[in-house]
Design a protein around this motif. Structure first.
Motif, PDB file in Angstrom:
ATOM      1  N   TYR A   1     -27.967 -80.655  10.180  1.00 44.95           N
ATOM      2  CA  TYR A   1     -27.218 -81.266   9.077  1.00 44.95           C
ATOM      3  C   TYR A   1     -28.158 -81.707   7.962  1.00 44.95           C
ATOM      4  N   TYR A   2     -29.398 -81.974   8.326  1.00 43.94           N
ATOM      5  CA  TYR A   2     -30.341 -82.559   7.374  1.00 43.94           C
ATOM      6  C   TYR A   2     -31.271 -81.533   6.730  1.00 43.94           C
ATOM      7  N   ASN A   3     -31.151 -80.269   7.112  1.00 44.10           N
ATOM      8  CA  ASN A   3     -31.928 -79.208   6.475  1.00 44.10           C
ATOM      9  C   ASN A   3     -31.083 -78.602   5.357  1.00 44.10           C
TER      10      ASN A   3
ATOM     11  N   ASP B   1     -14.971 -85.552  16.952  1.00 40.48           N
ATOM     12  CA  ASP B   1     -14.692 -84.803  15.732  1.00 40.48           C
ATOM     13  C   ASP B   1     -16.009 -84.494  15.014  1.00 40.48           C
ATOM     14  N   VAL B   2     -16.327 -83.213  14.864  1.00 37.44           N
ATOM     15  CA  VAL B   2     -17.588 -82.825  14.210  1.00 37.44           C
ATOM     16  C   VAL B   2     -17.448 -82.762  12.695  1.00 37.44           C
ATOM     17  N   SER B   3     -16.278 -83.145  12.164  1.00 38.69           N
ATOM     18  CA  SER B   3     -16.094 -83.148  10.711  1.00 38.69           C
ATOM     19  C   SER B   3     -16.392 -84.519  10.112  1.00 38.69           C
ATOM     20  N   VAL B   4     -17.271 -85.275  10.780  1.00 36.51           N
ATOM     21  CA  VAL B   4     -17.535 -86.655  10.377  1.00 36.51           C
ATOM     22  C   VAL B   4     -18.696 -86.787   9.390  1.00 36.51           C
ATOM     23  N   GLY B   5     -19.106 -85.680   8.766  1.00 40.80           N
ATOM     24  CA  GLY B   5     -20.254 -85.732   7.860  1.00 40.80           C
ATOM     25  C   GLY B   5     -20.129 -86.795   6.783  1.00 40.80           C
ATOM     26  N   ALA B   6     -18.933 -86.940   6.217  1.00 36.95           N
ATOM     27  CA  ALA B   6     -18.738 -87.934   5.151  1.00 36.95           C
ATOM     28  C   ALA B   6     -18.952 -89.355   5.661  1.00 36.95           C
TER      29      ALA B   6
ATOM     30  N   ASN C   1     -20.862 -81.975  10.808  1.00 36.09           N
ATOM     31  CA  ASN C   1     -22.106 -82.507  11.360  1.00 36.09           C
ATOM     32  C   ASN C   1     -22.088 -82.204  12.853  1.00 36.09           C
ATOM     33  N   LEU C   2     -22.978 -81.321  13.285  1.00 43.89           N
ATOM     34  CA  LEU C   2     -22.954 -80.821  14.657  1.00 43.89           C
ATOM     35  C   LEU C   2     -23.965 -81.524  15.558  1.00 43.89           C
ATOM     36  N   GLY C   3     -24.408 -82.702  15.125  1.00 45.91           N
ATOM     37  CA  GLY C   3     -25.438 -83.410  15.874  1.00 45.91           C
ATOM     38  C   GLY C   3     -25.042 -83.773  17.290  1.00 45.91           C
ATOM     39  N   SER C   4     -23.742 -83.796  17.574  1.00 52.52           N
ATOM     40  CA  SER C   4     -23.281 -84.201  18.901  1.00 52.52           C
ATOM     41  C   SER C   4     -23.248 -83.067  19.919  1.00 52.52           C
ATOM     42  N   LEU C   5     -23.503 -81.837  19.497  1.00 57.38           N
ATOM     43  CA  LEU C   5     -23.526 -80.742  20.475  1.00 57.38           C
ATOM     44  C   LEU C   5     -24.483 -79.609  20.134  1.00 57.38           C
ATOM     45  N   ALA C   6     -25.042 -79.570  18.931  1.00 62.83           N
ATOM     46  CA  ALA C   6     -25.958 -78.482  18.567  1.00 62.83           C
ATOM     47  C   ALA C   6     -27.214 -78.504  19.424  1.00 62.83           C
ATOM     48  N   LYS C   7     -27.706 -79.707  19.731  1.00 65.56           N
ATOM     49  CA  LYS C   7     -28.899 -79.806  20.565  1.00 65.56           C
ATOM     50  C   LYS C   7     -28.659 -79.176  21.935  1.00 65.56           C
ATOM     51  N   GLY C   8     -27.493 -79.478  22.512  1.00 64.72           N
ATOM     52  CA  GLY C   8     -27.147 -78.883  23.800  1.00 64.72           C
ATOM     53  C   GLY C   8     -27.040 -77.372  23.717  1.00 64.72           C
ATOM     54  N   TYR C   9     -26.418 -76.884  22.644  1.00 59.40           N
ATOM     55  CA  TYR C   9     -26.296 -75.433  22.456  1.00 59.40           C
ATOM     56  C   TYR C   9     -27.675 -74.788  22.384  1.00 59.40           C
ATOM     57  N   ILE C  10     -28.576 -75.394  21.635  1.00 53.59           N
ATOM     58  CA  ILE C  10     -29.920 -74.826  21.471  1.00 53.59           C
ATOM     59  C   ILE C  10     -30.666 -74.821  22.808  1.00 53.59           C
TER      60      ILE C  10
END
Length: 325
Positions: free
Chosen positions: A72-74, A113-118, A164-173
């Motif tokens: 999300y931060y890149n 909910d991964v749409s929590v970026g705002a 914002n996929l911070g809650s599952l992207a790490k696991g996916y990677i």
């Protein structure tokens, strides 16, 4: 040939045979740690391939590439290209993640909910700032996974909504990294990315200590597991205190504030992405509802801590007892 010479020859052949067997079945080990995905990633692998160092280096490279795409931060990531409406075509990686996110969104009654970026954008935990009621109200208008449409691998986000996929992207990677290692040979080991852990290829169980949510120097529970993933989410990871209230990074999309029901959640699942997502979902949900959901999901176990009478108290899924020491 004398009898004595025959004995020496037999002994020599046995020694050569043992040496050849040991050489053929020689185990190589490699371990390294790097700062990736905004945490310390520790990888340990062992196997009979002498090129194990190359495999380890390539695994770290894969993690870096995927993190660059999903962060999300890149500002150059695929996620930001989607959020900024520069790109609508979904990669295989992002599509897989959103499918899992959609499942957990439904299972948690939209509390995950991964749409929590705002919302993430207005909470600054490094500055110990609490957003105003108006800021939270405006941000919540731009949250809602149900508002996202995906058709033929193309995604459409409403203006203002951010993934914002911070809650599952790490696991996916982590899962993709394990898949890569296993594709390179018969390896055993683990990947630990800041407490998101997955073991693979092990013949026997390992012991894992779960951090006490109110005393970082203590272990509150010990579990033993083998070739699965385990993830713990806690309100002690990123937080600040203000007026005797703890504000942490796991947000409830329905209130706009940090979730208050729970202080620590540990999830065991077949893969790291599922464990990662569910640890966040269970944290935001009512503890009993979370345990009930865990009991319905195949091969998923959880242990949830919450405060009761000033002390951490736990609820556990029915099958967790097989993981207790």
């Amino acid at each position: 040939m004398k009898k004595k010479d025959i004995i020496y020859l037999i002994v020599l052949l046995i020694v050569i045979g043992i040496s050849a067997y040991r050489f053929k079945n020689r185990k190589y080990e490699s371990r390294d740690s790097k700062i990736l995905m905004d945490t310390i990633v520790d990888i340990s692998i062992s196997g009979n391939n002498k090129n194990i160092e190359t495999v380890l280096d390539s695994t770290f490279t894969l993690i870096r590439v995927l993190d660059d795409a999903l962060s999300y931060y890149n500002e150059n990531s695929e996620v930001q290209a989607i959020n900024n409406h520069v790109k609508t075509d979904l990669s295989e990686e992002l599509l897989s993640i959103l499918i899992e996110a959609g499942k957990v969104y439904i299972q948690s009654d939209s509390l995950y909910d991964v749409s929590v970026g705002a919302l993430v954008d207005i909470w600054h935990f490094d500055k110990a700032d609490i957003p105003s009621a108006k800021e939270i109200e405006e941000a919540q208008k731009n949250v809602g996974f149900y508002r996202i449409t995906i058709d033929d691998n193309k995604i459409n986000l409403p203006e203002g909504l951010k993934l914002n996929l911070g809650s599952l992207a790490k696991g996916y990677i982590i899962d993709k990294a394990v898949d890569f290692i296993e594709s390179q040979g018969d390896y055993t080991g683990y990947i630990n990315a800041g407490g998101d852990i997955r073991y693979f290829g092990l013949d026997s169980a390992v012991n894992i200590g779960i951090q006490h949510p109110r005393d970082k120097d203590k272990i509150i529970e010990k579990l033993h597991m083998k070739n699965e993933a385990i993830v713990t989410s806690g309100d002690y990871e990123r937080f600040f205190m203000k007026d005797n209230r703890r504000y942490h990074h796991i947000l409830n999309p329905k209130t706009g504030f940090p979730a208050e029901n729970t202080i620590s959640v540990t999830v065991i699942a077949p893969n790291a992405m599922q464990a990662d997502a569910l640890s966040t979902a269970f944290f935001v949900m009512d503890p009993q509802d979370a345990v009930d959901l865990s009991n319905k999901l195949p091969n998923v176990e959880t242990m949830i801590y919450f405060m009761k009478n000033g002390e951490p108290t736990s609820l556990r899924s029915a099958g967790l007892k097989k993981y207790l020491e």
